[in-house]
Design a protein around this motif. Structure first.
Motif, PDB file in Angstrom:
ATOM      1  N   ALA A 215       0.812  -1.219   0.000  1.00 53.08           N
ATOM      2  CA  ALA A 215       0.000   0.000   0.000  1.00 53.08           C
ATOM      3  C   ALA A 215       0.844   1.267   0.000  1.00 53.08           C
ATOM      4  CB  ALA A 215      -0.942  -0.005   1.202  1.00 53.08           C
ATOM      5  N   ASP A 216       2.047   1.199   0.543  1.00 58.01           N
ATOM      6  CA  ASP A 216       2.907   2.381   0.622  1.00 58.01           C
ATOM      7  C   ASP A 216       3.853   2.512  -0.569  1.00 58.01           C
ATOM      8  OD1 ASP A 216       1.885   3.361   3.056  1.00 58.01           O
ATOM      9  OD2 ASP A 216       3.089   1.897   4.175  1.00 58.01           O
ATOM     10  N   THR A 217       3.728   1.643  -1.540  1.00 59.51           N
ATOM     11  CA  THR A 217       4.566   1.724  -2.736  1.00 59.51           C
ATOM     12  C   THR A 217       4.207   2.973  -3.535  1.00 59.51           C
ATOM     13  OG1 THR A 217       4.700  -0.691  -2.871  1.00 59.51           O
ATOM     14  CG2 THR A 217       5.234   0.542  -4.871  1.00 59.51           C
ATOM     15  N   VAL A 218       5.222   3.720  -3.982  1.00 59.18           N
ATOM     16  CA  VAL A 218       4.934   4.913  -4.787  1.00 59.18           C
ATOM     17  C   VAL A 218       4.493   4.468  -6.171  1.00 59.18           C
ATOM     18  CG1 VAL A 218       6.522   6.387  -3.508  1.00 59.18           C
ATOM     19  CG2 VAL A 218       7.346   5.101  -5.497  1.00 59.18           C
ATOM     20  N   MET A 219       3.699   5.321  -6.810  1.00 58.76           N
ATOM     21  CA  MET A 219       3.097   4.946  -8.074  1.00 58.76           C
ATOM     22  C   MET A 219       4.115   4.709  -9.183  1.00 58.76           C
ATOM     23  SD  MET A 219       0.023   4.240  -7.849  1.00 58.76           S
ATOM     24  CE  MET A 219      -0.189   4.046  -9.614  1.00 58.76           C
ATOM     25  N   GLN A 220       5.257   5.357  -9.095  1.00 64.97           N
ATOM     26  CA  GLN A 220       6.280   5.111 -10.105  1.00 64.97           C
ATOM     27  C   GLN A 220       6.671   3.632 -10.114  1.00 64.97           C
ATOM     28  OE1 GLN A 220       9.769   7.565  -9.752  1.00 64.97           O
ATOM     29  NE2 GLN A 220      10.719   6.747 -11.590  1.00 64.97           N
ATOM     30  N   ASN A 258       0.170  16.391 -11.971  1.00 66.63           N
ATOM     31  CA  ASN A 258       1.607  16.672 -12.014  1.00 66.63           C
ATOM     32  C   ASN A 258       2.380  15.876 -10.980  1.00 66.63           C
ATOM     33  OD1 ASN A 258       1.308  18.469 -14.104  1.00 66.63           O
ATOM     34  ND2 ASN A 258       1.025  20.242 -12.758  1.00 66.63           N
ATOM     35  N   ARG A 259       1.725  15.533  -9.865  1.00 64.76           N
ATOM     36  CA  ARG A 259       2.403  14.811  -8.801  1.00 64.76           C
ATOM     37  C   ARG A 259       1.969  13.337  -8.724  1.00 64.76           C
ATOM     38  NH1 ARG A 259      -1.138  14.574  -4.431  1.00 64.76           N
ATOM     39  NH2 ARG A 259       0.600  14.059  -3.030  1.00 64.76           N
ATOM     40  N   PHE A 260       1.424  12.829  -9.831  1.00 72.50           N
ATOM     41  CA  PHE A 260       0.877  11.476  -9.857  1.00 72.50           C
ATOM     42  C   PHE A 260       1.915  10.429  -9.453  1.00 72.50           C
ATOM     43  CE2 PHE A 260       0.472   7.533 -12.387  1.00 72.50           C
ATOM     44  CZ  PHE A 260      -0.673   7.034 -11.801  1.00 72.50           C
ATOM     45  N   LEU A 261       3.135  10.532  -9.973  1.00 72.95           N
ATOM     46  CA  LEU A 261       4.150   9.521  -9.704  1.00 72.95           C
ATOM     47  C   LEU A 261       4.595   9.500  -8.245  1.00 72.95           C
ATOM     48  CD1 LEU A 261       6.339   9.743 -12.941  1.00 72.95           C
ATOM     49  CD2 LEU A 261       4.550   8.088 -12.385  1.00 72.95           C
ATOM     50  N   ASP A 262       4.305  10.589  -7.514  1.00 67.83           N
ATOM     51  CA  ASP A 262       4.686  10.636  -6.103  1.00 67.83           C
ATOM     52  C   ASP A 262       3.604  10.089  -5.181  1.00 67.83           C
ATOM     53  OD1 ASP A 262       7.135  11.811  -6.699  1.00 67.83           O
ATOM     54  OD2 ASP A 262       6.245  13.818  -6.757  1.00 67.83           O
ATOM     55  N   LEU A 263       2.412   9.867  -5.738  1.00 62.55           N
ATOM     56  CA  LEU A 263       1.341   9.291  -4.923  1.00 62.55           C
ATOM     57  C   LEU A 263       1.694   7.855  -4.545  1.00 62.55           C
ATOM     58  CD1 LEU A 263      -1.843  10.489  -6.882  1.00 62.55           C
ATOM     59  CD2 LEU A 263      -0.928  11.422  -4.746  1.00 62.55           C
ATOM     60  N   LYS A 264       1.068   7.378  -3.495  1.00 63.50           N
ATOM     61  CA  LYS A 264       1.254   6.001  -3.085  1.00 63.50           C
ATOM     62  C   LYS A 264       0.101   5.131  -3.597  1.00 63.50           C
ATOM     63  CE  LYS A 264       4.074   6.989   0.970  1.00 63.50           C
ATOM     64  NZ  LYS A 264       4.249   6.804   2.439  1.00 63.50           N
ATOM     65  N   ALA A 265       0.342   3.857  -3.640  1.00 66.71           N
ATOM     66  CA  ALA A 265      -0.665   2.935  -4.169  1.00 66.71           C
ATOM     67  C   ALA A 265      -1.993   3.074  -3.435  1.00 66.71           C
ATOM     68  CB  ALA A 265      -0.163   1.503  -4.078  1.00 66.71           C
ATOM     69  N   ARG A 266      -1.954   3.286  -2.125  1.00 67.16           N
ATOM     70  CA  ARG A 266      -3.187   3.409  -1.351  1.00 67.16           C
ATOM     71  C   ARG A 266      -4.004   4.623  -1.759  1.00 67.16           C
ATOM     72  NH1 ARG A 266      -3.012   2.699   3.598  1.00 67.16           N
ATOM     73  NH2 ARG A 266      -0.879   1.980   4.007  1.00 67.16           N
ATOM     74  N   ASP A 267      -3.337   5.667  -2.339  1.00 62.32           N
ATOM     75  CA  ASP A 267      -4.030   6.885  -2.746  1.00 62.32           C
ATOM     76  C   ASP A 267      -4.772   6.704  -4.068  1.00 62.32           C
ATOM     77  OD1 ASP A 267      -2.908   8.250  -0.527  1.00 62.32           O
ATOM     78  OD2 ASP A 267      -1.049   8.560  -1.672  1.00 62.32           O
ATOM     79  N   VAL A 268      -4.380   5.725  -4.841  1.00 63.38           N
ATOM     80  CA  VAL A 268      -4.919   5.551  -6.200  1.00 63.38           C
ATOM     81  C   VAL A 268      -5.857   4.347  -6.298  1.00 63.38           C
ATOM     82  CG1 VAL A 268      -4.284   5.177  -8.625  1.00 63.38           C
ATOM     83  CG2 VAL A 268      -2.861   6.640  -7.167  1.00 63.38           C
ATOM     84  N   MET A 269      -5.654   3.368  -5.465  1.00 63.72           N
ATOM     85  CA  MET A 269      -6.369   2.090  -5.600  1.00 63.72           C
ATOM     86  C   MET A 269      -7.871   2.212  -5.392  1.00 63.72           C
ATOM     87  SD  MET A 269      -5.500   0.225  -1.981  1.00 63.72           S
ATOM     88  CE  MET A 269      -6.283   0.741  -0.441  1.00 63.72           C
TER      89      MET A 269
END
Length: 326
Positions: A215-220, A258-269
Motif C-alpha cells: 500500500a505504501d509503494t509509490v506509483m512510479q 503533475n504529482r501522480f508519480l509521487d502518490l502512493k498505491a493506497r491513494d490511487v487504488m
C-alpha cells in the motif's frame, strides 16, 4: 411425392418405433440387470466389450462411455481376438459381449476363452437360449420387436436399445461410485467439455507472476509492476499481505496529475476489489468478469484463499478464452 410416403413421415415412424423399443426395454428390465451391475462392480480388472458388425460399433461406444465414467474398459474386436488379441484379456477382467441374435460366430473364441478361465461373461442379446446367451453368467435381454427399418434386416431398434442399455449400465455404476463432474473432468481435459469443467485453480497465475505492491509503494514503482507483469492491473496489499485494493487503468486516468508519480498505491487504488476462490469453475469466473453478477465488466480477478483476503493467484479473461470458454 407420387403416392409415396413423405420422407418426414418415414422419419417419424422410425423414431417412434425406436422410442417404443426403448420403452419396452425399460419396462422389461429385471433382476438380471442388478446381477450384471454386481459383476461389473466386483471386476478387479477391465471391462472387455466385444461385438461384430453394428453391434461392434455400439460396443466401442459403450466401452468409451465406461472408460470415461470411472469403469476401466476397452473394446476388443472378436475377429482380432482370434488372432492374438485374446492375450489382452486377463482373469481379472469381465467380458461384455453383444450380439442381437446371439449367434455371431466371430464371438465363439471369446466366449470359449472366458469360460475356460472363469472370466465373468455378460451377454446382451434378444435370444437368451442362443450360443451366446446359453454360456453367459447373466443375460441382459433385448425385447424382440423387430427393426424400425420395416424390413427387419437393418439394425436400427436393436442397436438403439443396446446403446441405451450400455448407457444405463454406465450411469448406474456412476451413481454407485458417486462419480461426479469433477471426476469426469479428469478424463475430459480437452475440447469444449473440458473447458466447461475447468476450475479457476487450473488457469490462474501464481507466485512471481502475480502483480502485487504494498500500500505504501509509490506509483512510479507500481507502474513498473503493472508493465512488468502484463495484466494491466496491480493488486495492493497491507502489512499482513491481505489484498485491500486494486489499481486499474481507470484508476490511473482518474488520478493523473503533475504529482501522480509521487502518490502512493493506497491513494490511487480502488478498495474492496471483487475476488473469487480457486475451486469454482472458470466458467463462473467468466460470468463475473462479464458483469453477470451485477458488477461492472473487468478483464481479470484476483483469486484469494477461502475465508481470507490473501491473494493466491490471478485469472485473466484471455486465459479462459484460450481454453475455449466464452
Amino acid at each position: 411425392m407420387n403416392g409415396k410416403t413423405p420422407f418426414i413421415d418415414t422419419a417419424r415412424d422410425v423414431i417412434r418405433a425406436e422410442a417404443d423399443a426403448l420403452t419396452a426395454l425399460a419396462d422389461g428390465l429385471d433382476g438380471n440387470f442388478r446381477v450384471a451391475i454386481d459383476l461389473l462392480l466386483n471386476a478387479k480388472g477391465r471391462v472387455i466389450v466385444t461385438g461384430i458388425g453394428k453391434s461392434g460399433h455400439i460396443a466401442r461406444k459403450i466401452a468409451a462411455t465406461f472408460a470415461s465414467t470411472g469403469t476401466p474398459a476397452h473394446f476388443v474386436h472378436p475377429a482380432e481376438a482370434s488372432h492374438g488379441d485374446l492375450g489382452m484379456v486377463t482373469r481379472a477382467d469381465l467380458v461384455l459381449a453383444i450380439s442381437n441374435s446371439g449367434e455371431a460366430p466371430e464371438l465363439a473364441n471369446m466366449i470359449a476363452f472366458s469360460r475356460r478361465f472363469d472370466i465373468p461373461l455378460i451377454g446382451i442379446t434378444k435370444a437368451p437360449n442362443s450360443a451366446l446367451g446359453s454360456q453367459c453368467d447373466v443375460v441382459l435381454r433385448l425385447p424382440d420387436l423387430g427393426e424400425a427399418c420395416g424390413t427387419g434386416v437393418v439394425p436400427t431398434s436393436s442397436t438403439t436399445m443396446t446403446l441405451a442399455l450400455g448407457d444405463a449400465l454406465a450411469v448406474a455404476l456412476m451413481k454407485h461410485r458417486s462419480f461426479t463432474a469433477e471426476h469426469f473432468r479428469d478424463f475430459h481435459p480437452g475440447g469444449k467439455l473440458g473447458a466447461v469443467l475447468t476450475k479457476v485453480t487450473d488457469l490462474m497465475h501464481i507466485g512471481d507472476a502475480l502483480p502485487l505492491v504494498n500500500a505504501d509503494t509509490v506509483m512510479q514503482e507500481a507502474l513498473i509492476e503493472i508493465s512488468k507483469k502484463g495484466f494491466g492491473v496491480v493488486g495492493v496489499t497491507d502489512a499482513n499481505d491481505a489484498l485491500i485494493g486494486i489499481i486499474t487503468d481507470g484508476d490511473l486516468r482518474r488520478h493523473m496529475s503533475n504529482r501522480f508519480l509521487d502518490l502512493k498505491a493506497r491513494d490511487v487504488m480502488t478498495t474492496s476489489p471483487r475476488t473469487i476462490v480457486p475451486d469454482i469453475l472458470a466458467q463462473e469466473a467468466v460470468g463475473i468478469m462479464n458483469g453477470q453478477d451485477g458488477g461492472r465488466s473487468v478483464t481479470c480477478l484476483f483469486v484469494t484463499q477461502p475465508g481470507t483476503t490473501k491473494p493466491l493467484g490471478l485469472i485473466h479473461i484471455h486465459d479462459c478464452l484460450r481454453v475455449g470458454l466464452d
